[in-house]
Design an enzyme around this catalytic site. Structure first.
Site, mmCIF file in Angstrom:
data_model
loop_
_atom_site.group_PDB
_atom_site.id
_atom_site.type_symbol
_atom_site.label_atom_id
_atom_site.label_comp_id
_atom_site.label_asym_id
_atom_site.label_seq_id
_atom_site.Cartn_x
_atom_site.Cartn_y
_atom_site.Cartn_z
ATOM 1 N N ARG A 94 -18.706 -47.392 29.964
ATOM 2 C CA ARG A 94 -18.902 -47.985 31.183
ATOM 3 C C ARG A 94 -20.440 -48.561 31.308
ATOM 4 O O ARG A 94 -20.814 -49.638 31.847
ATOM 5 C CB ARG A 94 -18.633 -47.283 32.551
ATOM 6 C CG ARG A 94 -18.920 -47.824 33.746
ATOM 7 C CD ARG A 94 -18.269 -49.009 33.960
ATOM 8 N NE ARG A 94 -16.742 -49.057 33.997
ATOM 9 C CZ ARG A 94 -15.985 -50.085 33.965
ATOM 10 N NH1 ARG A 94 -16.447 -51.316 34.172
ATOM 11 N NH2 ARG A 94 -14.812 -49.794 33.712
ATOM 12 N N ASN A 354 -16.683 -39.699 35.432
ATOM 13 C CA ASN A 354 -15.080 -39.631 35.560
ATOM 14 C C ASN A 354 -14.569 -40.735 34.625
ATOM 15 O O ASN A 354 -15.034 -41.611 33.745
ATOM 16 C CB ASN A 354 -14.572 -39.189 36.707
ATOM 17 C CG ASN A 354 -13.524 -38.128 36.642
ATOM 18 O OD1 ASN A 354 -12.422 -38.445 35.830
ATOM 19 N ND2 ASN A 354 -13.722 -37.002 36.942
ATOM 20 N N HIS A 356 -13.773 -44.163 35.562
ATOM 21 C CA HIS A 356 -14.359 -45.149 35.220
ATOM 22 C C HIS A 356 -15.572 -45.261 34.396
ATOM 23 O O HIS A 356 -15.745 -46.261 33.731
ATOM 24 C CB HIS A 356 -14.802 -45.634 36.768
ATOM 25 C CG HIS A 356 -15.023 -47.319 36.720
ATOM 26 N ND1 HIS A 356 -16.387 -47.550 36.845
ATOM 27 C CD2 HIS A 356 -14.356 -48.240 37.022
ATOM 28 C CE1 HIS A 356 -16.542 -49.136 37.188
ATOM 29 N NE2 HIS A 356 -15.089 -49.375 37.045
ATOM 30 N N CYS A 357 -16.341 -44.161 34.486
ATOM 31 C CA CYS A 357 -17.428 -44.019 33.455
ATOM 32 C C CYS A 357 -17.207 -43.981 32.055
ATOM 33 O O CYS A 357 -18.122 -44.444 31.314
ATOM 34 C CB CYS A 357 -18.164 -42.772 33.795
ATOM 35 S SG CYS A 357 -18.430 -42.359 35.685
ATOM 36 N N ILE A 358 -15.917 -43.554 31.768
ATOM 37 C CA ILE A 358 -15.690 -43.508 30.273
ATOM 38 C C ILE A 358 -14.789 -44.722 29.600
ATOM 39 O O ILE A 358 -14.482 -44.670 28.461
ATOM 40 C CB ILE A 358 -14.936 -42.410 29.861
ATOM 41 C CG1 ILE A 358 -13.611 -42.051 30.424
ATOM 42 C CG2 ILE A 358 -15.967 -41.037 30.192
ATOM 43 C CD1 ILE A 358 -12.792 -41.217 30.033
#
Ligand code: KQY
Length: 382
Positions: A94, A354, A356-358
């Site tokens: 992300r 979490n 969304h970040c990955i």
């Protein structure tokens, strides 16, 4: 690959909302032992579950190192998951991947922001970060997409959310942090966001979630669910350090209009926990100079807002927490046309983020209302 010297806005490109159709999602395989406990094995299981959940809705490409290729290929056994070999420093696509932009002519390009590991030498999370700074360029190369590079302008994809209609939300805690772009003021940053994402209005929330090691990324705190409507992490507990942050965000959201003049509707999402790592979980992380301290006393920045919208689905974290069921029900009510899939998020949270970040969505290209990939196998209309 072409690196352009113009800007997306001047070329007629803008960043679509996350709910616009995707051609695929991107991920990076985790292995960094000073961030992921036990050499990354529990995180690899968690990332595999996320990749497979997404792959039920759209293709997934996972970037993996040469050393982990065999292992990742065996664990990512799904017809809709492709692996490509890319060297990285960690697994947060992300923030390290491109922000894709598209135009009405059916072309997709990418913005390659400068990356400094969430703060460089002033509170950043690791050094070196050069391979992570190259991830966006490599993805654009693989996809045959033209590239815009913001040399010297630092931004992570998790620090912004857009509605696809000219409004962007972010936090002052991150984008105005002196460890990102100390040479620029608020207006200058807004201009760069306008030029690169075609943004007419920026909504500045003061802070993100308490203890978020990214300096308050908005994607862990507040996101769009449709134009004019956001979902905000929320607590009514006045003793929770998130309480003043939620109150301040609500004041801003209630007092602003978006780029189209709409008053913003705010939906509330409870915050799980409070969540903490166990002693055993902390002990599994390699100690290394300059990497993040892990200790059970440190509150984890767990959030149900950190989910990904995919084609027909919502992939959201669950934490084996009493609020999991309520979170799923809220998401299902907000996205009645999508199937909400909750995937274990604790291992990803232990690493500092979490779902969304990955993940990073790559928009599908449209031409006059027709999906371009139905018409052409040409470069960057995938
Ligand atoms: O949440 C993110 N977008 C990135 C978190 C990085 C954490 C590194 N320990």
């Amino acid at each position: 690959m072409t690196t352009l010297t113009t800007t997306p806005r001047s070329d007629g490109f803008s960043m679509p909302a996350e709910w616009a159709p995707h051609s695929k999602a991107w991920m990076v395989w985790p292995e960094r032992p000073d961030n992921w406990r036990l050499g990354g094995k529990p995180a690899q299981a968690a990332f595999s579950a996320v990749a497979k959940a997404i792959a039920e809705f759209e293709p997934v490409t996972v970037c993996v190192s040469a050393g982990q290729f065999e292992n990742a290929r065996a664990r990512l056994d799904h017809r809709n998951i492709r692996l490509v070999e890319i060297s990285t420093d960690d697994a947060w696509v992300r923030d390290t991947g491109p922000t894709f932009v598209s135009n009405s002519g059916g072309e997709v390009r990418g913005v390659d922001w400068t990356f400094n590991a969430w703060g460089g030498f002033e509170g950043g999370l690791y050094w070196p970060w050069q391979r992570d700074d190259q991830v966006a360029r490599k993805i654009l190369e693989i996809e045959g997409c033209k590239r815009y590079r913001t040399e010297g302008f630092v931004l992570e994809g998790g620090s912004i959310h857009v509605d696809g209609e000219g409004t962007l939300i972010t936090t002052e805690e991150c984008l105005l942090n002196h460890n990102r772009n100390p040479h620029l003021n608020r207006e200058q940053i807004e201009k760069i966001l306008d030029e690169h994402l075609a943004i007419d209005k920026v909504i500045w929330l003061p802070d993100g979630l308490f203890n978020d090691e990214t300096d308050g990324h908005v994607d862990n705190f507040c996101c769009y669910v449709k134009p004019g409507e956001v979902l905000l992490a929320w607590t009514d507990d006045q003793t929770d350090p998130n309480y003043p942050r939620c109150q301040a965000a609500m004041r801003v959201l209630e007092s602003q209009r978006d780029a189209r003049g709409r008053q913003i509707v705010v939906h509330k999402m409870p915050i799980p926990g409070p969540l903490h790592a166990t002693q055993e979980e902390c002990a599994g992380v390699d100690l290394s100079a300059g990497s993040q301290e892990r200790d059970p006393s440190i509150r984890l920045a767990g959030s149900y807002v950190n989910f990904l919208i995919v084609n027909g689905g919502i992939i959201a974290p669950k934490f084996d927490d009493p609020k999991d069921a309520e979170a799923q029900a809220i998401l299902q009510a907000l996205f009645p046309q999508h199937r909400v899939v909750m995937v274990p998020g604790r291992e990803i949270l232990l690493g500092g983020g979490n779902i969304h970040c990955i993940t990073q969505q790559q928009p599908a290209a449209y031409l006059s209302g027709t999906l371009m990939y139905e018409l052409s196998a040409g470069a960057c209309v995938v």
